[in-house]
Design a protein around this motif. Sequence first.
Motif, PDB file in Angstrom:
ATOM      1  N   VAL A  66     -11.615 -11.876  37.852  1.00  0.00           N
ATOM      2  CA  VAL A  66     -11.098 -11.901  38.946  1.00  0.00           C
ATOM      3  C   VAL A  66      -9.380 -12.318  39.290  1.00  0.00           C
ATOM      4  CG1 VAL A  66     -10.886 -14.395  38.877  1.00  0.00           C
ATOM      5  CG2 VAL A  66     -11.324 -13.251  41.093  1.00  0.00           C
ATOM      6  N   PHE A  67      -9.150 -10.828  39.946  1.00  0.00           N
ATOM      7  CA  PHE A  67      -7.592 -10.838  40.079  1.00  0.00           C
ATOM      8  C   PHE A  67      -7.179 -11.352  41.073  1.00  0.00           C
ATOM      9  CE2 PHE A  67      -4.294  -8.403  41.787  1.00  0.00           C
ATOM     10  CZ  PHE A  67      -3.574  -8.041  40.597  1.00  0.00           C
ATOM     11  N   ALA A  68      -5.941 -12.434  41.123  1.00  0.00           N
ATOM     12  CA  ALA A  68      -5.438 -13.555  41.689  1.00  0.00           C
ATOM     13  C   ALA A  68      -4.046 -12.822  42.311  1.00  0.00           C
ATOM     14  CB  ALA A  68      -4.915 -14.253  40.962  1.00  0.00           C
ATOM     15  N   PHE A  69      -3.928 -13.133  43.281  1.00  0.00           N
ATOM     16  CA  PHE A  69      -2.738 -12.756  44.724  1.00  0.00           C
ATOM     17  C   PHE A  69      -2.237 -13.141  45.751  1.00  0.00           C
ATOM     18  CE2 PHE A  69      -0.649  -9.221  47.456  1.00  0.00           C
ATOM     19  CZ  PHE A  69       0.006  -8.560  46.593  1.00  0.00           C
ATOM     20  N   SER A  70      -1.081 -13.780  45.561  1.00  0.00           N
ATOM     21  CA  SER A  70      -0.833 -14.744  46.230  1.00  0.00           C
ATOM     22  C   SER A  70       0.753 -14.097  47.359  1.00  0.00           C
ATOM     23  CB  SER A  70       0.039 -15.677  45.383  1.00  0.00           C
ATOM     24  OG  SER A  70       1.076 -16.103  44.849  1.00  0.00           O
ATOM     25  N   SER A  71       1.217 -12.833  46.879  1.00  0.00           N
ATOM     26  CA  SER A  71       2.113 -12.469  47.781  1.00  0.00           C
ATOM     27  C   SER A  71       1.899 -12.283  49.108  1.00  0.00           C
ATOM     28  CB  SER A  71       2.597 -11.287  47.113  1.00  0.00           C
ATOM     29  OG  SER A  71       3.672 -10.132  47.492  1.00  0.00           O
ATOM     30  N   VAL A  72       2.779 -12.573  49.859  1.00  0.00           N
ATOM     31  CA  VAL A  72       2.523 -12.810  51.529  1.00  0.00           C
ATOM     32  C   VAL A  72       3.815 -11.512  52.542  1.00  0.00           C
ATOM     33  CG1 VAL A  72       1.690 -14.109  52.157  1.00  0.00           C
ATOM     34  CG2 VAL A  72       3.965 -14.936  51.966  1.00  0.00           C
TER      35      VAL A  72
END
Length: 426
Positions: free
Chosen positions: A280-286
């Motif tokens: 799974v790819f986790a991405f937190s940037s906004v």
Amino acid sequence: MKIAMFTNTFTPHIGGVAQSVSGLSTRLRDAGHEVLIVAPEFEGGEEHDAFTVRMSAFQNFAGSDFSVPVPIGLELSERLETFRPDIVHSHHPFLLGDTALRVATRYDCPVVFTYHTRYELYSHYVAQNAPSLRRLVVSLATGYCNLCDAVIAPSESIASFLAEHEVTVPVKVIPTGIDAAQYRGGRGDTLRARLGIPQDCFVAGHVGRLAEEKNLVYLAEALISFLIAHPAAHALIVGDGDMREDMQRRFEAAGLSARAHLPGAMKGRALADAYAAMDVFAFSSVSETQGLVLAEAMTAGLPVVALEASGVREILRDGQNGRLLARETDSTGFATALAGLATTPPETRARLAATARETAAEFSWPTTLARIETLYEGLRRHPRNSGESLWQSARRRLEKERDILGNLAHALGATIEDDPTKPAEG
């Protein structure tokens, strides 16, 4: 066509803009166009070559991994005089961005600007917690748009942002393309073996520049919660930057250093192997304008867990190719979403992976290239100053200098006017 591109970041710097400029220039040349890139020097980078003019630059500006170019040089003038561009394509509104405007005016050709970055979200490299600086940066960047002939927005979110900030020139939504073949067929088993990751464990992964504006403290906290709740799982964070050591310290403090792997930046086949090693790819940037790594991850068949934001909402569809979480979701809620994918049945994960690949196909380079070529050709068909005298040409160049200075003056004035700390009149 002859296209001169001006960018403040380029190879060997690893990042979305450098990747976009490199990919676009390569494909334009493959299509028969000539491309000259004007970019800063970077430590470890190549010197001048047949396709690139390197400008002297201050390295590692404000502790970042960026170079700040000094936009002057005899070689640039000589190369441009020989090249004589039909189109100028600017990839930044500052520094070499102003040089791009001057060059376009000198050779009387259209200038296109791609709004790659939410520049105000990078103001911490200059000053912490400075709302007035962020307002100034927005005003300068959007004002720069109106000095160009057309603007490329990588997503509908950015097009809306530009409209809200009174950009009046034509704005075309054209996402940066990706090379699908590059991210398929990776050997995840090989990388897992090298890093000591069990072949049968669940891996939550991330790829990107490890910088403060990417919301990585949040990501580290979410991954720590996830790993603690799932003792057999591992995390793989690929990339480099000023936040890498901070993230390592957080994993070590939580006793997770053996299950949290930060091997540094990767590219080419090694990056394909990294994507293939993830589940799974986790991405937190906004702070994204497009979130190019999301399309890369989906090309590799990875469902994504990310926060709702510009550049993310256009590609991530909740429940179809991953989980799109409300921006207000705390790191524990993000960890719960990762856990949901870790425990979901294999057939459900396979469906998510298939839909992710279908989504990524919408961001292919052939589609992007065709749309950019159409934009270039449309601008070339409407020359602005054909048949003008030398006096008219000189006056036009002086007017462009006035416009550049006027944009700065307007931005400064607007910032002062909006400053909440300014004493009230009367």
